[in-house]
Design a protein around this motif. Structure first.
Motif, PDB file in Angstrom:
ATOM      1  N   LYS A  43      10.011 -56.090  -2.635  1.00  0.00           N
ATOM      2  CA  LYS A  43       8.956 -56.887  -2.122  1.00  0.00           C
ATOM      3  C   LYS A  43       7.675 -56.889  -3.075  1.00  0.00           C
ATOM      4  N   VAL A  44       7.255 -55.528  -3.221  1.00  0.00           N
ATOM      5  CA  VAL A  44       5.725 -55.408  -3.834  1.00  0.00           C
ATOM      6  C   VAL A  44       5.647 -55.268  -5.198  1.00  0.00           C
ATOM      7  N   ASP A  45       4.312 -55.639  -5.708  1.00  0.00           N
ATOM      8  CA  ASP A  45       4.008 -55.236  -7.210  1.00  0.00           C
ATOM      9  C   ASP A  45       3.562 -54.053  -7.701  1.00  0.00           C
ATOM     10  N   LEU A  46       2.714 -53.588  -6.834  1.00  0.00           N
ATOM     11  CA  LEU A  46       2.235 -52.098  -6.981  1.00  0.00           C
ATOM     12  C   LEU A  46       2.138 -51.308  -5.545  1.00  0.00           C
ATOM     13  N   VAL A  47       2.010 -50.145  -5.627  1.00  0.00           N
ATOM     14  CA  VAL A  47       1.884 -49.422  -4.357  1.00  0.00           C
ATOM     15  C   VAL A  47       0.809 -48.436  -4.332  1.00  0.00           C
ATOM     16  N   THR A  48       0.023 -48.605  -2.876  1.00  0.00           N
ATOM     17  CA  THR A  48      -0.894 -47.517  -2.751  1.00  0.00           C
ATOM     18  C   THR A  48      -0.547 -46.813  -1.355  1.00  0.00           C
ATOM     19  N   TYR A  49      -1.498 -46.112  -1.095  1.00  0.00           N
ATOM     20  CA  TYR A  49      -1.174 -45.420   0.334  1.00  0.00           C
ATOM     21  C   TYR A  49      -2.625 -45.328   1.169  1.00  0.00           C
ATOM     22  N   GLU A  50      -2.421 -45.265   2.490  1.00  0.00           N
ATOM     23  CA  GLU A  50      -3.356 -44.861   3.345  1.00  0.00           C
ATOM     24  C   GLU A  50      -3.323 -43.711   4.254  1.00  0.00           C
ATOM     25  N   PHE A  51      -2.288 -42.767   3.617  1.00  0.00           N
ATOM     26  CA  PHE A  51      -2.142 -41.703   4.595  1.00  0.00           C
ATOM     27  C   PHE A  51      -1.350 -40.700   3.423  1.00  0.00           C
ATOM     28  N   GLU A  52      -1.815 -39.416   3.116  1.00  0.00           N
ATOM     29  CA  GLU A  52      -1.366 -38.708   2.121  1.00  0.00           C
ATOM     30  C   GLU A  52      -0.268 -37.765   2.326  1.00  0.00           C
ATOM     31  N   HIS A  53      -0.087 -37.514   3.820  1.00  0.00           N
ATOM     32  CA  HIS A  53       1.009 -36.225   4.080  1.00  0.00           C
ATOM     33  C   HIS A  53       2.382 -36.885   4.021  1.00  0.00           C
ATOM     34  N   LEU A  54       2.893 -37.435   2.874  1.00  0.00           N
ATOM     35  CA  LEU A  54       3.963 -38.045   2.641  1.00  0.00           C
ATOM     36  C   LEU A  54       4.827 -37.008   1.346  1.00  0.00           C
ATOM     37  N   PRO A  55       6.197 -37.050   1.522  1.00  0.00           N
ATOM     38  CA  PRO A  55       6.732 -36.264   0.653  1.00  0.00           C
ATOM     39  C   PRO A  55       6.272 -36.597  -0.805  1.00  0.00           C
ATOM     40  N   VAL A  56       5.766 -35.483  -1.498  1.00  0.00           N
ATOM     41  CA  VAL A  56       5.567 -35.780  -3.086  1.00  0.00           C
ATOM     42  C   VAL A  56       6.762 -36.493  -3.739  1.00  0.00           C
ATOM     43  N   SER A  57       8.004 -35.899  -3.342  1.00  0.00           N
ATOM     44  CA  SER A  57       9.346 -36.392  -3.994  1.00  0.00           C
ATOM     45  C   SER A  57       9.484 -38.134  -3.821  1.00  0.00           C
ATOM     46  N   LEU A  58       8.972 -38.389  -2.402  1.00  0.00           N
ATOM     47  CA  LEU A  58       9.020 -40.064  -2.394  1.00  0.00           C
ATOM     48  C   LEU A  58       8.116 -40.853  -3.374  1.00  0.00           C
ATOM     49  N   VAL A  59       6.967 -40.148  -3.258  1.00  0.00           N
ATOM     50  CA  VAL A  59       5.981 -41.073  -4.258  1.00  0.00           C
ATOM     51  C   VAL A  59       6.399 -40.850  -5.739  1.00  0.00           C
ATOM     52  N   GLN A  60       7.073 -39.663  -6.133  1.00  0.00           N
ATOM     53  CA  GLN A  60       7.329 -39.618  -7.566  1.00  0.00           C
ATOM     54  C   GLN A  60       8.614 -40.705  -7.737  1.00  0.00           C
ATOM     55  N   ALA A  61       9.555 -40.749  -6.641  1.00  0.00           N
ATOM     56  CA  ALA A  61      10.603 -41.893  -6.914  1.00  0.00           C
ATOM     57  C   ALA A  61       9.989 -43.156  -6.938  1.00  0.00           C
ATOM     58  N   ILE A  62       9.133 -43.458  -6.094  1.00  0.00           N
ATOM     59  CA  ILE A  62       8.539 -44.774  -6.344  1.00  0.00           C
ATOM     60  C   ILE A  62       8.034 -45.172  -7.616  1.00  0.00           C
ATOM     61  N   GLU A  63       7.379 -44.129  -8.067  1.00  0.00           N
ATOM     62  CA  GLU A  63       6.581 -44.101  -9.337  1.00  0.00           C
ATOM     63  C   GLU A  63       7.512 -44.479 -10.544  1.00  0.00           C
ATOM     64  N   GLU A  64       8.870 -44.094 -10.429  1.00  0.00           N
ATOM     65  CA  GLU A  64       9.803 -44.561 -11.357  1.00  0.00           C
ATOM     66  C   GLU A  64       9.967 -45.994 -11.286  1.00  0.00           C
ATOM     67  N   VAL A  65       9.918 -46.649 -10.253  1.00  0.00           N
ATOM     68  CA  VAL A  65      10.166 -48.030 -10.114  1.00  0.00           C
ATOM     69  C   VAL A  65       8.722 -49.070 -10.287  1.00  0.00           C
ATOM     70  N   LYS A  66       7.842 -48.597  -9.420  1.00  0.00           N
ATOM     71  CA  LYS A  66       6.662 -49.370  -9.412  1.00  0.00           C
ATOM     72  C   LYS A  66       5.196 -48.603  -9.708  1.00  0.00           C
ATOM     73  N   PRO A  67       4.177 -49.511 -10.240  1.00  0.00           N
ATOM     74  CA  PRO A  67       3.021 -48.655 -10.421  1.00  0.00           C
ATOM     75  C   PRO A  67       2.537 -48.051  -9.061  1.00  0.00           C
ATOM     76  N   VAL A  68       2.112 -46.928  -9.040  1.00  0.00           N
ATOM     77  CA  VAL A  68       1.524 -46.156  -7.607  1.00  0.00           C
ATOM     78  C   VAL A  68       0.156 -45.616  -8.050  1.00  0.00           C
ATOM     79  N   TYR A  69      -0.917 -46.422  -7.308  1.00  0.00           N
ATOM     80  CA  TYR A  69      -2.277 -45.687  -7.437  1.00  0.00           C
ATOM     81  C   TYR A  69      -2.720 -45.393  -6.035  1.00  0.00           C
ATOM     82  N   PRO A  70      -3.650 -44.190  -6.075  1.00  0.00           N
ATOM     83  CA  PRO A  70      -3.481 -43.188  -7.049  1.00  0.00           C
ATOM     84  C   PRO A  70      -2.218 -42.633  -7.147  1.00  0.00           C
ATOM     85  N   SER A  71      -1.968 -41.624  -8.248  1.00  0.00           N
ATOM     86  CA  SER A  71      -0.627 -41.214  -8.557  1.00  0.00           C
ATOM     87  C   SER A  71      -0.210 -40.137  -7.640  1.00  0.00           C
ATOM     88  N   SER A  72       0.996 -39.770  -7.767  1.00  0.00           N
ATOM     89  CA  SER A  72       1.826 -38.827  -7.112  1.00  0.00           C
ATOM     90  C   SER A  72       1.006 -37.365  -7.291  1.00  0.00           C
TER      91      SER A  72
END
Ligand code: AMP
Length: 370
Positions: free
Chosen positions: A57-86
């Protein structure tokens, strides 16, 4: 542009409110099962079964909460731009990593030790000298997972109470005030800094933020700007970053912690700055020009925690802007904030006191410059 947001709390809600005028759409991914954004398209994903649908659904990804598994954010980075980075998440969710980065960049911090055992904690307390603050290295926020130790004999009890495999032990800073600096960095490396805010915490929870400060030496703002710029550049950061600091009696600054996101101590900017932290975060992650971060007037943000009071009474105050999060009341829960503006700090403090009197659980406002 459909913006995917990891987390679905009030910070996400305020991002969406800032993004609709820019024709942004929002899809939130909530991994807790308790989303409160109340706006946009919220996908609840407690078992990681909906990630693919979210990413489609999304063109890029950001977050409002940083207590997320880093592996999840890294997996998302493989597919869509993530700002700020993992990488920003990885550093900011671990106090030991954060302090190591501060050390590497020459950003002063309270003296600290890392410990992994009750005996090590006691030795660190003796070395640093009482009082000290012991904090869990991960997962702590709003003062949770922390203990102040006033005697080495209390170390064993503090170790049990915090109940975490690794702690950071910090010398207790006799600060003049707590301050924060918020800055935003665009995809092209352009950086803009907000005026620093003074923050009053009670029991580890932010109650009041005021900006700009009437008595802040230009050199102190410049020092803070330099610290946060070093962090932004080192992390090749895109978006809003917050650095919380202690200001000591001689004006010097010690870094406490940072947050890779829009921050409660920047909510004043919604009504008090030319461009809010939320709009600037969205501008940055979309590669748009950054907006002016100047304050329009002295502004104070008052957090509404636990119980809401009477909205009509708050709205009757002059130049008062109530931002409710549409949550039910619960002790300790952030429910809303009020931004108050006034032409002078003196007039502002009067309005802040009047506002605090309308809030059932508000502590007395106290600022260093009063
Ligand atoms: P933190 O979760 O690290 O932001 O800590 C929560 C609050 O505890 C801070 O806002 C301070 O009021 C207080 N605090 C944390 N670390 C220290 C310290 N080293 N010295 C004095 N007060 C501290």
């Amino acid at each position: 542009m459909n913006i995917g947001v990891l987390g679905a709390g009030q910070l996400g809600r305020m991002l969406a409110l800032a993004g609709y005028p820019l024709a942004n759409r929002f899809t939130f991914l909530d991994t807790t099962g308790h989303p409160s954004a109340g706006i946009g398209d919220v996908m609840i994903d407690t078992d990681r079964k909906h990630l693919e649908a979210f990413l489609e659904k999304v063109d890029l990804v950001t977050y409002e909460f940083e207590h997320l598994p880093v592996s999840l954010v890294q997996a998302i980075e493989e597919v869509k731009p993530v700002y700020p980075s993992s990488e920003a998440i990885r550093v900011c969710q671990n106090r030991a990593e954060e302090k190591a980065l501060f050390d590497r960049l020459g950003i002063p911090t309270p003296a600290y030790r890392l410990v992994a055992h009750a005996d090590e904690l006691e030795a660190a307390v003796r070395e640093l000298g009482c009082p000290v603050v012991a904090k869990s290295v991960t997962e702590g926020y709003d003062g949770k997972g922390q203990a102040v130790i006033r005697d080495p004999a209390e170390a064993a009890e503090a170790w049990r109470a915090i109940n975490h495999p690794q702690l950071i032990v910090e010398a207790f800073v006799d600060f003049e005030r707590e301050v924060s600096i918020i800055a935003v960095r665009g995809r092209d490396g352009e950086v803009a800094f907000y005026p620093m805010a003074e923050n009053q915490h009670v029991d580890g929870i932010l109650r009041y933020s005021i900006a700009p400060l009437p008595d802040l030496a230009e050199s102190v703002q410049q020092t803070a700007d330099g610290y946060i710029r070093a962090l932004l550049d080192e992390l090749d950061y895109v978006g809003v970053l917050t650095l919380e600091l202690f200001q000591c009696a001689d004006g010097s600054l010690l870094a406490n912690e940072m947050a890779p996101r829009v921050h409660n101590s920047g909510h004043w900017s919604i009504d008090g700055a030319v461009t809010s932290q939320f709009e600037n975060h969205l501008r940055a992650i979309q590669g748009l020009p950054l907006g002016d971060t100047t304050a329009r007037m002295p502004t104070c943000m008052v957090n509404v925690i636990g119980r809401e009071g009477e909205p009509a009474a708050i709205l009757a105050l002059p130049d008062a802007h109530l931002h409710r999060y549409d949550k039910s009341e619960r002790a300790g829960r952030k429910l809303a904030h009020v931004n108050l503006l006034a032409p002078t700090h003196e007039a502002l403090l009067e309005r802040v006191r009047a506002c605090a009197a309308l809030l059932p659980d508000a502590p007395a406002p106290r600022f260093s410059f009063e």
